[in-house]
Write a protein that holds these residues in place. Structure first.
Motif, PDB file in Angstrom:
ATOM      1  N   ALA A 126      54.089 104.772 -16.929  1.00 21.06           N
ATOM      2  CA  ALA A 126      54.916 104.036 -17.890  1.00 21.06           C
ATOM      3  C   ALA A 126      54.996 102.553 -17.549  1.00 21.06           C
ATOM      4  O   ALA A 126      55.103 102.172 -16.384  1.00 21.06           O
ATOM      5  CB  ALA A 126      56.320 104.625 -17.923  1.00 21.06           C
ATOM      6  N   ARG A 127      54.951 101.744 -18.572  1.00 25.32           N
ATOM      7  CA  ARG A 127      55.170 100.310 -18.420  1.00 25.32           C
ATOM      8  C   ARG A 127      56.677 100.065 -18.325  1.00 25.32           C
ATOM      9  O   ARG A 127      57.485 100.806 -18.892  1.00 25.32           O
ATOM     10  CB  ARG A 127      54.623  99.553 -19.623  1.00 25.32           C
ATOM     11  N   ARG A 128      57.037  99.025 -17.618  1.00 22.17           N
ATOM     12  CA  ARG A 128      58.446  98.702 -17.374  1.00 22.17           C
ATOM     13  C   ARG A 128      59.281  98.662 -18.669  1.00 22.17           C
ATOM     14  O   ARG A 128      60.370  99.239 -18.700  1.00 22.17           O
ATOM     15  CB  ARG A 128      58.544  97.379 -16.607  1.00 22.17           C
ATOM     16  N   PRO A 129      58.840  98.038 -19.774  1.00 20.40           N
ATOM     17  CA  PRO A 129      59.684  97.998 -20.979  1.00 20.40           C
ATOM     18  C   PRO A 129      59.975  99.380 -21.579  1.00 20.40           C
ATOM     19  O   PRO A 129      60.957  99.546 -22.307  1.00 20.40           O
ATOM     20  CB  PRO A 129      58.873  97.153 -21.970  1.00 20.40           C
ATOM     21  N   ASN A 130      59.124 100.362 -21.277  1.00 21.96           N
ATOM     22  CA  ASN A 130      59.324 101.709 -21.823  1.00 21.96           C
ATOM     23  C   ASN A 130      60.238 102.568 -20.969  1.00 21.96           C
ATOM     24  O   ASN A 130      60.571 103.689 -21.356  1.00 21.96           O
ATOM     25  CB  ASN A 130      57.979 102.417 -22.004  1.00 21.96           C
ATOM     26  N   VAL A 131      60.640 102.084 -19.806  1.00 19.90           N
ATOM     27  CA  VAL A 131      61.535 102.833 -18.927  1.00 19.90           C
ATOM     28  C   VAL A 131      62.961 102.422 -19.281  1.00 19.90           C
ATOM     29  O   VAL A 131      63.487 101.440 -18.751  1.00 19.90           O
ATOM     30  CB  VAL A 131      61.215 102.577 -17.438  1.00 19.90           C
ATOM     31  N   THR A 132      63.552 103.161 -20.211  1.00 18.80           N
ATOM     32  CA  THR A 132      64.882 102.808 -20.713  1.00 18.80           C
ATOM     33  C   THR A 132      65.943 103.820 -20.310  1.00 18.80           C
ATOM     34  O   THR A 132      67.119 103.587 -20.537  1.00 18.80           O
ATOM     35  CB  THR A 132      64.852 102.688 -22.242  1.00 18.80           C
ATOM     36  N   HIS A 133      65.547 104.931 -19.727  1.00 23.61           N
ATOM     37  CA  HIS A 133      66.475 106.013 -19.403  1.00 23.61           C
ATOM     38  C   HIS A 133      66.988 105.950 -17.973  1.00 23.61           C
ATOM     39  O   HIS A 133      67.781 106.786 -17.559  1.00 23.61           O
ATOM     40  CB  HIS A 133      65.794 107.359 -19.655  1.00 23.61           C
ATOM     41  N   LYS A 134      66.519 104.958 -17.209  1.00 20.53           N
ATOM     42  CA  LYS A 134      66.940 104.787 -15.816  1.00 20.53           C
ATOM     43  C   LYS A 134      66.658 103.340 -15.440  1.00 20.53           C
ATOM     44  O   LYS A 134      66.041 102.610 -16.214  1.00 20.53           O
ATOM     45  CB  LYS A 134      66.194 105.758 -14.904  1.00 20.53           C
ATOM     46  N   PRO A 135      67.087 102.907 -14.249  1.00 22.01           N
ATOM     47  CA  PRO A 135      66.813 101.521 -13.863  1.00 22.01           C
ATOM     48  C   PRO A 135      65.316 101.215 -13.892  1.00 22.01           C
ATOM     49  O   PRO A 135      64.481 102.088 -13.681  1.00 22.01           O
ATOM     50  CB  PRO A 135      67.358 101.433 -12.433  1.00 22.01           C
ATOM     51  N   ALA A 136      65.014  99.961 -14.150  1.00 24.45           N
ATOM     52  CA  ALA A 136      63.615  99.523 -14.216  1.00 24.45           C
ATOM     53  C   ALA A 136      62.899  99.817 -12.898  1.00 24.45           C
ATOM     54  O   ALA A 136      63.511  99.772 -11.826  1.00 24.45           O
ATOM     55  CB  ALA A 136      63.548  98.034 -14.525  1.00 24.45           C
ATOM     56  N   PRO A 137      61.602 100.110 -12.970  1.00 22.84           N
ATOM     57  CA  PRO A 137      60.839 100.373 -11.747  1.00 22.84           C
ATOM     58  C   PRO A 137      60.879  99.191 -10.785  1.00 22.84           C
ATOM     59  O   PRO A 137      60.947  98.041 -11.200  1.00 22.84           O
ATOM     60  CB  PRO A 137      59.418 100.600 -12.249  1.00 22.84           C
ATOM     61  N   ILE A 138      60.783  99.494  -9.524  1.00 24.77           N
ATOM     62  CA  ILE A 138      60.752  98.474  -8.481  1.00 24.77           C
ATOM     63  C   ILE A 138      59.336  97.922  -8.339  1.00 24.77           C
ATOM     64  O   ILE A 138      59.137  96.726  -8.185  1.00 24.77           O
ATOM     65  CB  ILE A 138      61.276  99.075  -7.159  1.00 24.77           C
ATOM     66  N   LEU A 139      58.348  98.793  -8.407  1.00 18.82           N
ATOM     67  CA  LEU A 139      56.948  98.384  -8.252  1.00 18.82           C
ATOM     68  C   LEU A 139      56.339  98.057  -9.613  1.00 18.82           C
ATOM     69  O   LEU A 139      56.701  98.653 -10.630  1.00 18.82           O
ATOM     70  CB  LEU A 139      56.154  99.502  -7.583  1.00 18.82           C
ATOM     71  N   CYS A 140      55.361  97.147  -9.630  1.00 17.27           N
ATOM     72  CA  CYS A 140      54.690  96.803 -10.879  1.00 17.27           C
ATOM     73  C   CYS A 140      53.847  97.992 -11.362  1.00 17.27           C
ATOM     74  O   CYS A 140      53.473  98.867 -10.584  1.00 17.27           O
ATOM     75  CB  CYS A 140      53.840  95.549 -10.713  1.00 17.27           C
TER      76      CYS A 140
END
Length: 156
Positions: free
Chosen positions: A39-53
């Protein structure tokens, strides 16, 4: 020639841990070829944004033996890579928030003919083992201090 069964697993895969490894190894048992979509960072909306790129997370997932190929998700439409890959099976993670029925319905609306399965759970094997990225982050904060914003604890 017998057609190969293509499987897709998808997730954030941030701070790769044994739960991710189990999910991908379990997903691989549903077919002959496993593709993982990161998943790309903008699509991760159900939890905190990823730490790694996203690229780093993709490279880590690609290094796992169970994964034939790892892909970056689409920045706006999570179904674009699924349409491109044309899987026979999509395997959701044991604890992913997605509903199998909703995913199946969205796939049918797009004309994607594949079944949706749910991976099995992985129980901890070792004392104090962590099986979620959130739990790993919590332990880091617990052991290294609650200061996340670099202000040395000065709240005034």
């Amino acid at each position: 020639m017998v057609p190969m069964t293509r499987v897709v697993a998808q997730g954030t895969f941030d701070l790769l841990h044994p739960g991710h490894v189990h999910y991908l190894e379990n997903a691989a048992t549903y077919g002959d070829e496993l593709h993982a979509i990161v998943a790309r960072r903008p699509n991760v909306t159900h939890k905190p944004a990823p730490i790694l790129c996203a690229e780093q997370r993709r490279d880590m997932v690609a290094a796992l033996g169970a994964v034939d190929e790892a892909h970056l998700g689409h920045p706006e439409d999570v179904f674009v890579p699924i349409e491109r890959l044309g899987p026979d099976v999509i395997v959701l993670g044991f604890d992913q928030h997605h509903d199998e029925g909703d995913i199946a319905e969205a796939l049918a609306e797009r004309g994607i003919d594949c079944r949706v399965e749910r991976a099995s759970a992985r129980d901890p094997r070792y004392e104090d083992e962590l099986l979620s990225s959130g739990d790993i982050v919590d332990r880091i904060v617990e052991r290294r201090g609650p200061d996340r914003d670099g202000d040395c604890g000065d709240r005034g």
